[in-house]
Design an enzyme around this catalytic site. Structure first.
Site, mmCIF file in Angstrom:
data_model
loop_
_atom_site.group_PDB
_atom_site.id
_atom_site.type_symbol
_atom_site.label_atom_id
_atom_site.label_comp_id
_atom_site.label_asym_id
_atom_site.label_seq_id
_atom_site.Cartn_x
_atom_site.Cartn_y
_atom_site.Cartn_z
ATOM 1 N N LYS A 22 -4.735 -15.921 -2.142
ATOM 2 C CA LYS A 22 -4.508 -14.673 -1.398
ATOM 3 C C LYS A 22 -4.100 -13.541 -2.330
ATOM 4 O O LYS A 22 -4.614 -12.425 -2.226
ATOM 5 C CB LYS A 22 -3.405 -14.878 -0.356
ATOM 6 C CG LYS A 22 -2.921 -13.600 0.292
ATOM 7 C CD LYS A 22 -1.833 -13.855 1.303
ATOM 8 C CE LYS A 22 -0.437 -13.729 0.780
ATOM 9 N NZ LYS A 22 0.081 -12.346 0.669
ATOM 10 N N ASN A 23 -3.175 -13.829 -3.241
ATOM 11 C CA ASN A 23 -2.624 -12.760 -4.073
ATOM 12 C C ASN A 23 -3.606 -12.254 -5.128
ATOM 13 O O ASN A 23 -3.350 -11.246 -5.785
ATOM 14 C CB ASN A 23 -1.329 -13.222 -4.757
ATOM 15 C CG ASN A 23 -0.175 -13.314 -3.774
ATOM 16 O OD1 ASN A 23 -0.273 -12.824 -2.647
ATOM 17 N ND2 ASN A 23 0.910 -13.945 -4.181
ATOM 18 N N ARG A 102 2.137 -5.181 2.360
ATOM 19 C CA ARG A 102 2.504 -4.349 1.217
ATOM 20 C C ARG A 102 1.321 -4.071 0.285
ATOM 21 O O ARG A 102 1.185 -2.968 -0.244
ATOM 22 C CB ARG A 102 3.620 -5.042 0.440
ATOM 23 C CG ARG A 102 4.096 -4.243 -0.742
ATOM 24 C CD ARG A 102 5.321 -4.871 -1.355
ATOM 25 N NE ARG A 102 5.637 -4.284 -2.642
ATOM 26 C CZ ARG A 102 6.336 -3.155 -2.806
ATOM 27 N NH1 ARG A 102 6.790 -2.516 -1.760
ATOM 28 N NH2 ARG A 102 6.564 -2.679 -3.996
ATOM 29 N N CYS A 126 6.273 -8.388 4.205
ATOM 30 C CA CYS A 126 7.360 -9.321 4.510
ATOM 31 C C CYS A 126 8.707 -8.651 4.285
ATOM 32 O O CYS A 126 8.884 -7.900 3.330
ATOM 33 C CB CYS A 126 7.269 -10.544 3.606
ATOM 34 S SG CYS A 126 6.004 -11.722 4.073
ATOM 35 N N ARG A 131 12.012 -3.554 -1.805
ATOM 36 C CA ARG A 131 10.643 -3.410 -2.279
ATOM 37 C C ARG A 131 10.209 -1.948 -2.420
ATOM 38 O O ARG A 131 9.331 -1.461 -1.721
ATOM 39 C CB ARG A 131 9.675 -4.177 -1.368
ATOM 40 C CG ARG A 131 10.089 -5.603 -1.206
ATOM 41 C CD ARG A 131 9.080 -6.444 -0.479
ATOM 42 N NE ARG A 131 8.050 -6.967 -1.356
ATOM 43 C CZ ARG A 131 7.114 -7.819 -0.981
ATOM 44 N NH1 ARG A 131 7.066 -8.216 0.260
ATOM 45 N NH2 ARG A 131 6.220 -8.240 -1.828
ATOM 46 N N VAL A 172 9.162 -6.374 -14.861
ATOM 47 C CA VAL A 172 7.811 -6.876 -14.579
ATOM 48 C C VAL A 172 7.457 -6.621 -13.115
ATOM 49 O O VAL A 172 8.224 -6.971 -12.215
ATOM 50 C CB VAL A 172 7.719 -8.380 -14.897
ATOM 51 C CG1 VAL A 172 6.380 -8.941 -14.441
ATOM 52 C CG2 VAL A 172 7.917 -8.609 -16.378
ATOM 53 N N VAL A 174 4.146 -6.993 -10.453
ATOM 54 C CA VAL A 174 2.766 -7.447 -10.255
ATOM 55 C C VAL A 174 1.941 -6.315 -9.632
ATOM 56 O O VAL A 174 0.867 -5.953 -10.119
ATOM 57 C CB VAL A 174 2.736 -8.712 -9.364
ATOM 58 C CG1 VAL A 174 1.314 -9.099 -9.017
ATOM 59 C CG2 VAL A 174 3.446 -9.862 -10.061
ATOM 60 N N ASP A 316 7.532 -16.998 -4.918
ATOM 61 C CA ASP A 316 6.763 -17.420 -3.743
ATOM 62 C C ASP A 316 6.864 -18.922 -3.460
ATOM 63 O O ASP A 316 6.306 -19.399 -2.464
ATOM 64 C CB ASP A 316 5.283 -17.036 -3.905
ATOM 65 C CG ASP A 316 5.039 -15.566 -3.619
ATOM 66 O OD1 ASP A 316 5.938 -14.907 -3.093
ATOM 67 O OD2 ASP A 316 3.925 -15.085 -3.917
ATOM 68 N N ILE A 338 13.925 -12.136 -8.190
ATOM 69 C CA ILE A 338 12.886 -11.121 -7.952
ATOM 70 C C ILE A 338 13.240 -10.242 -6.751
ATOM 71 O O ILE A 338 13.139 -9.021 -6.802
ATOM 72 C CB ILE A 338 11.496 -11.783 -7.744
ATOM 73 C CG1 ILE A 338 11.174 -12.776 -8.871
ATOM 74 C CG2 ILE A 338 10.406 -10.719 -7.615
ATOM 75 C CD1 ILE A 338 11.002 -12.205 -10.246
ATOM 76 N N ARG A 408 -0.992 -15.495 7.778
ATOM 77 C CA ARG A 408 -1.220 -14.448 6.779
ATOM 78 C C ARG A 408 -1.559 -15.057 5.421
ATOM 79 O O ARG A 408 -2.265 -14.432 4.629
ATOM 80 C CB ARG A 408 0.031 -13.573 6.613
ATOM 81 C CG ARG A 408 0.327 -12.684 7.794
ATOM 82 C CD ARG A 408 1.473 -11.746 7.467
ATOM 83 N NE ARG A 408 1.256 -11.194 6.125
ATOM 84 C CZ ARG A 408 2.210 -10.746 5.325
ATOM 85 N NH1 ARG A 408 3.445 -10.768 5.710
ATOM 86 N NH2 ARG A 408 1.929 -10.268 4.140
HETATM 87 C C1 UD1 Z 1 6.164 -9.896 -5.982
HETATM 88 C C2 UD1 Z 1 6.244 -11.025 -6.976
HETATM 89 C C3 UD1 Z 1 4.981 -11.842 -6.843
HETATM 90 C C4 UD1 Z 1 4.832 -12.288 -5.390
HETATM 91 C C5 UD1 Z 1 4.917 -11.125 -4.409
HETATM 92 C C6 UD1 Z 1 4.956 -11.574 -2.966
HETATM 93 C C7 UD1 Z 1 7.054 -11.143 -9.283
HETATM 94 C C8 UD1 Z 1 7.260 -10.421 -10.570
HETATM 95 N N1 UD1 Z 1 6.423 -10.490 -8.308
HETATM 96 O O1 UD1 Z 1 5.049 -9.106 -6.293
HETATM 97 O O2 UD1 Z 1 5.053 -12.963 -7.682
HETATM 98 O O3 UD1 Z 1 3.601 -12.928 -5.229
HETATM 99 O O4 UD1 Z 1 6.092 -10.392 -4.665
HETATM 100 O O5 UD1 Z 1 6.076 -12.333 -2.718
HETATM 101 O O6 UD1 Z 1 7.427 -12.302 -9.165
HETATM 102 N N2 UD1 Z 1 10.033 -3.079 -7.915
HETATM 103 C C9 UD1 Z 1 10.671 -1.853 -8.008
HETATM 104 N N3 UD1 Z 1 9.903 -0.719 -7.919
HETATM 105 C C10 UD1 Z 1 8.549 -0.759 -7.745
HETATM 106 C C11 UD1 Z 1 7.913 -2.002 -7.674
HETATM 107 C C12 UD1 Z 1 8.684 -3.167 -7.755
HETATM 108 O O7 UD1 Z 1 11.875 -1.792 -8.156
HETATM 109 O O8 UD1 Z 1 7.922 0.300 -7.681
HETATM 110 C C13 UD1 Z 1 10.838 -4.314 -7.999
HETATM 111 C C14 UD1 Z 1 10.724 -5.169 -6.734
HETATM 112 O O9 UD1 Z 1 11.629 -4.780 -5.747
HETATM 113 C C15 UD1 Z 1 10.991 -6.533 -7.284
HETATM 114 C C16 UD1 Z 1 10.382 -6.497 -8.688
HETATM 115 O O10 UD1 Z 1 10.318 -5.123 -9.038
HETATM 116 O O11 UD1 Z 1 12.361 -6.772 -7.377
HETATM 117 C C17 UD1 Z 1 8.995 -7.106 -8.805
HETATM 118 O O12 UD1 Z 1 8.177 -6.518 -7.812
HETATM 119 P P1 UD1 Z 1 6.592 -6.588 -7.813
HETATM 120 O O13 UD1 Z 1 6.149 -7.640 -8.754
HETATM 121 O O14 UD1 Z 1 6.033 -5.246 -7.959
HETATM 122 O O15 UD1 Z 1 6.336 -7.027 -6.327
HETATM 123 P P2 UD1 Z 1 5.009 -7.592 -5.764
HETATM 124 O O16 UD1 Z 1 3.828 -6.999 -6.407
HETATM 125 O O17 UD1 Z 1 5.168 -7.532 -4.297
#
Ligand code: UD1
Length: 429
Positions: A22-23, A102, A126, A131, A172, A174, A316, A338, A408
């Site tokens: 999915k991701n 998201r 979720c 986020r 980091v 994603v 996850d 995370i 989902r």
């Molecule tokens: C994240 C997870 C991913 C998982 C997905 C759904 C990581 C690094 N990422 O990806 O493995 O599949 O959730 O559960 O494990 N953040 C900020 N500002 C931003 C963007 C992110 O502060 O603009 C923070 C988030 O709140 C979080 C961290 O950075 O604490 C990582 O977020 P991010 O990897 O961007 O989230 P997803 O892409 O949703």
């Protein structure tokens, strides 16, 4: 609303086909916005989030079609999805489409790169923490876009196109790595992303973008180089197997005992998680067909695990691991780094008799001899599946409510587990 009813206690034996990730699928679908030619994706999972992404892309003018069944194909095979964004007719992604998922926010990258404008609702998804989207905004501004937030929307403009730049993420991310890679693919000049996410889904997107004509190197490392090109073409790409689904079923088998082949799974996508499964007591073997997980019924060992970006233990799989160690012989410690609020499953696992103590981002799980079935409900995808895992091992009947979260992200979970001997059924309505 559908529910899932489980009668616990049966070991799992057989084969579970692992679906496309999915991701990876969601950003790959979004990449279709970058070209007026057709992007063909194979091994696409049948999930509610994929259906929602089709609706979002349709609204921008993307045509989509799914190939019919082919000779010899069984119902578990992934779909072939054709996406064509010949003309982008609308650069707005409205609240009612974006609010449930998201990843839909990520259309902002391709739209601004190809059309020079985008108006995208701030995301939902979720409920697992705040986020925010500040990293996306800083990165797109770094590529020359003007961005404002207006009435719950991100309004982005780049009338003269994007230009390459050095983008350094403070942590980091994603999502923002996906978006920056897509936007930079069509920017003028070179972009370097530092502290980039290294997740396999990032590599999968980079592989697809490269086949579309993008010039990307370093995906899978912390530094990604992108040389912008004027246009991208269509291509055909096979979605990689879902490492989270793989890890989830590996934990389910370790929980119930039994012996299951996770068909099509790739061990290199989840080394750390498989190491944890083995430490808890699962026997994990790589085979030509996938990964075999077995447990002979002896006790489970407690573990200490911290969630981290790839290649660390994935957030996850945190909820599923917690369900697994509720029955370990001793005390496990799980730290979530995370998302600050990703512990909604704790209360529900407690309803089944789990002994979990929460302190900020630390959970201490004291193993219990038995779980007992109950009515439970979860408000996020991975939390829901952790309740299924616990239910498979609990005495008596567990009913998991609000199954739409499971739909989902887990394709036909009741069919896959049912085929391996689990007493599990979907109750409609
Ligand atoms: C994240 C997870 C991913 C998982 C997905 C759904 C990581 C690094 N990422 O990806 O493995 O599949 O959730 O559960 O494990 N953040 C900020 N500002 C931003 C963007 C992110 O502060 O603009 C923070 C988030 O709140 C979080 C961290 O950075 O604490 C990582 O977020 P991010 O990897 O961007 O989230 P997803 O892409 O949703």
């Amino acid at each position: 609303m559908d529910r899932i009813r489980i009668v616990g206690g049966a070991p799992l034996h057989g084969t579970i086909p692992i679906s496309g990730a999915k991701n990876a699928t969601l950003p790959l679908m979004i990449a279709s916005l970058l070209t007026d030619e057709t992007l063909v994706l194979d091994n696409v999972p049948r999930l509610a989030d994929v259906a929602q992404m089709k609706r979002i892309l349709s609204n921008h003018g993307v045509d989509h079609a799914v190939d019919g069944k082919r000779a010899g194909q069984n119902g578990m095979a992934g779909e072939t999805l054709r996406l064509t964004a010949r003309e982008i007719v609308d650069t707005e992604a409205p609240y009612d489409l974006v609010s449930t998922m998201r990843a839909s926010f990520w259309v902002v990258g391709p739209l601004i790169a190809r059309m020079g404008e985008a108006r995208v609702s701030l995301p939902g998804g979720c409920a697992i923490g705040t986020r925010p989207v500040d990293f996306f905004i800083t990165a797109l501004r770094g590529l020359g876009a003007e961005l404002d937030i207006d009435g719950g929307y991100v309004v982005a403009r780049a009338p003269k196109g994007l230009r390459g730049n050095r983008i350094v993420f403070p942590r980091v991310t994603v999502g923002a790595t996906h978006v920056t890679m897509m936007a930079a693919a069509l920017a003028r000049g070179e972009t370097v992303i530092e502290n980039a996410a290294r997740e396999p889904e990032i590599v999968d997107l980079a592989t697809c973008l490269t086949a579309m004509g993008a010039r990307i190197s370093g995906a899978g490392t912390s530094t990604i180089h992108i040389d912008g090109v004027d246009r991208l073409s269509g291509t055909r790409h096979t979605v990689l197997p879902d490492r989270i689904e793989t890890g989830t079923y590996a934990m389910a088998v370790t929980m119930t005992g039994g012996d299951v082949l996770l068909e099509g799974a790739r061990p290199d996508l989840l080394d750390t998680a498989l190491g944890v499964v083995a430490a808890v007591g699962g026997e994990v073997t790589s085979t030509n067909e996938g990964i075999r997980v077995a447990r002979n019924g002896s006790g489970l060992a407690p573990v200490n695990v911290t969630t981290e970006p790839f290649p660390g233990f994935p957030t996850d799989l945190q909820a599923q691991l917690m369900a697994l160690v509720t029955r370990a012989d001793g005390v496990s410690k799980i730290r979530e780094t995370i998302f600050e609020n990703r512990f909604m499953h704790v209360q529900e696992l407690a309803r089944l008799g789990a002994d979990i103590n929460l302190d900020g981002q630390h959970a201490t799980v004291t193993g219990v001899k038995r779980l007992k079935g109950a009515q439970v409900m979860a408000t996020d995808l991975r939390a829901s599946v952790s309740l299924v895992i616990a239910g498979l091992a609990a005495d008596g009947e567990t009913v998991v409510n609000r199954v739409y979260h499971l739909d989902r992200g887990f394709e036909r979970i009741e069919d896959k587990l049912g085929a391996c001997g689990a007493a599990i059924e979907r109750l409609s309505g």
